[in-house]
Design an enzyme around this catalytic site. Structure first.
Site, PDB file in Angstrom:
ATOM      1  N   ASP A   1       9.364  -4.805 -13.550  1.00  0.00           N
ATOM      2  CA  ASP A   1       8.635  -4.053 -12.523  1.00  0.00           C
ATOM      3  C   ASP A   1       8.752  -2.553 -12.806  1.00  0.00           C
ATOM      4  O   ASP A   1       9.827  -1.965 -12.680  1.00  0.00           O
ATOM      5  CB  ASP A   1       9.210  -4.385 -11.153  1.00  0.00           C
TER       6      ASP A   1
ATOM      7  N   GLY B   1       0.829  -1.203   0.000  1.00  0.00           N
ATOM      8  CA  GLY B   1       0.000   0.000   0.000  1.00  0.00           C
ATOM      9  C   GLY B   1       0.863   1.251   0.000  1.00  0.00           C
ATOM     10  O   GLY B   1       1.442   1.611  -1.016  1.00  0.00           O
TER      11      GLY B   1
ATOM     12  N   HIS C   1       5.382  -5.886 -11.085  1.00  0.00           N
ATOM     13  CA  HIS C   1       5.339  -5.609  -9.650  1.00  0.00           C
ATOM     14  C   HIS C   1       4.441  -6.574  -8.881  1.00  0.00           C
ATOM     15  O   HIS C   1       4.593  -6.731  -7.680  1.00  0.00           O
ATOM     16  CB  HIS C   1       4.848  -4.171  -9.441  1.00  0.00           C
TER      17      HIS C   1
ATOM     18  N   SER D   1       6.293  -4.842  -1.814  1.00  0.00           N
ATOM     19  CA  SER D   1       6.087  -3.438  -2.171  1.00  0.00           C
ATOM     20  C   SER D   1       6.307  -2.552  -0.937  1.00  0.00           C
ATOM     21  O   SER D   1       7.379  -2.590  -0.348  1.00  0.00           O
ATOM     22  CB  SER D   1       4.698  -3.263  -2.790  1.00  0.00           C
ATOM     23  N   TRP D   2       5.307  -1.745  -0.534  1.00  0.00           N
ATOM     24  CA  TRP D   2       5.456  -0.960   0.694  1.00  0.00           C
ATOM     25  C   TRP D   2       5.796  -1.877   1.862  1.00  0.00           C
ATOM     26  O   TRP D   2       6.573  -1.512   2.755  1.00  0.00           O
ATOM     27  CB  TRP D   2       4.192  -0.168   1.007  1.00  0.00           C
TER      28      TRP D   2
END
Length: 320
Positions: free
Chosen positions: A270, A43, A298, A115-116
């Site tokens: 990505d 996120g 990604h 990711s985050w």
């Protein structure tokens, strides 16, 4: 999804009371007596994922997930305009992780982040390296300003049509601001109509760069007005404040991870998190091993990503 372990329901759910008014929702799956694995969602604000836990053998792992502050079933909700998000920072999340570890009686655990979630995993592990026995990071990010600027500015080189729409949705009075700053303003506007439109515009921009598969389309959850408002507001909040990290801090402090084995799983295609970041981290972290998945972007749903993540989880199953 083919190749993943079967869908898995939690054997326990509940809430962690943080003591500052936040209630953090958690879900435990797999083997209650298994090896602990903490899964950190992306996120920011995407909330925990049922599919991600399917990368871990439920006979082997005690799978621990939680909704980070403001999202999912955690309260107060970031979609509530009265929630100023003053107590929602990277360092608050790290504190929540430690409270959960203590609550569940975990001495050391594997930490997975995508990711985050990779940024949060790195920030946590560099703060508490003695609590982490291994790490798996996918779609590697460190949330440097160059990475934020790429995602909401530089990526226009590949998606010019979507970029034009993304910028056109910004009112003229905010056009001189960086897109993240402009959307941060819109997502905190007193008018709920403005906030909601900005949330959808934010996600329309991100949609085009998630997967290497052009047929992937809009994720189902991104059609939900409540979900996109929460996620967009938290993304803008964290990126506008540069995740409360010194620029380049996580790469500079990667030496603190020297005793922790790590698997970096990165899509060669990505766009959201270009491989240069994962490569730089692999050089700064001697205990890490970088796997570049040639056909993937990604998304962990892209071809080859799940296989690489599951292979790493199997390899780390014997680490103490």
């Amino acid at each position: 999804m083919p190749g993943l372990f079967p869908p898995l329901s939690p054997y326990e759910t509940g809430f962690l009371e943080t003591g500052d008014g936040n209630r953090i929702f958690f879900a435990l799956s797999g083997n209650p007596a298994g090896r602990p694995a903490l899964i950190l969602h992306g996120g920011p604000g995407s909330s925990l994922s049922e599919s991600v836990r399917r990368h871990f053998d439920p006979r082997v792992w005690r799978i621990i997930q939680f909704d980070q502050r403001g999202c999912g079933k955690s309260t107060p909700n970031a979609g509530d305009f009265d929630n100023a998000l003053a107590d929602n920072t990277t360092w608050h999340l790290i504190g929540d992780i430690e409270r959960l570890r203590e609550m569940f009686g975990v001495e050391r655990w594997l930490v997975f982040g995508n990711s985050w979630g990779a940024t949060l995993a790195l920030a946590y592990a560099e703060t508490f390296p003695e609590r982490v026995n291994s790490m798996i990071l996918a779609g590697v990010t460190t949330t440097r300003w160059s990475e934020i600027d790429w995602l909401y500015n530089g990526l226009s080189l590949f998606l010019p049509e979507a970029w034009e729409r993304f910028i056109a949705a910004i009112p003229e009075r905010l056009r001189g601001d960086h897109p993240v700053a402009a959307y941060h303003t819109l997502l905190n506007d007193p008018d709920p109509t403005i906030r909601q439109k900005a949330a959808f515009d934010w996600h329309a921009w991100e949609t085009g760069s998630i997967s290497s598969d052009g047929r992937a389309g809009l994720p189902e959850r991104w059609r939900d007005p409540a979900f996109v408002l929460v996620r967009a507001r938290l993304c803008a909040h964290y990126f506008h404040h540069r995740a409360w990290l010194e620029d380049g801090q996580l790469l500079a402090d990667a030496h603190r991870l020297a005793d922790i084995p790590g698997a970096l799983i990165q899509g060669r295609l990505d766009l959201q998190g270009p491989p240069a970041t994962a490569y730089a981290l692999s050089k700064a972290w001697p205990g890490s091993e970088l796997t570049l998945v040639d056909s993937a972007g990604h998304s962990t749903s892209d071809r080859g990503m799940a296989d690489a993540i599951m292979a790493a989880a199997k390899r780390f199953a014997d680490y103490d």
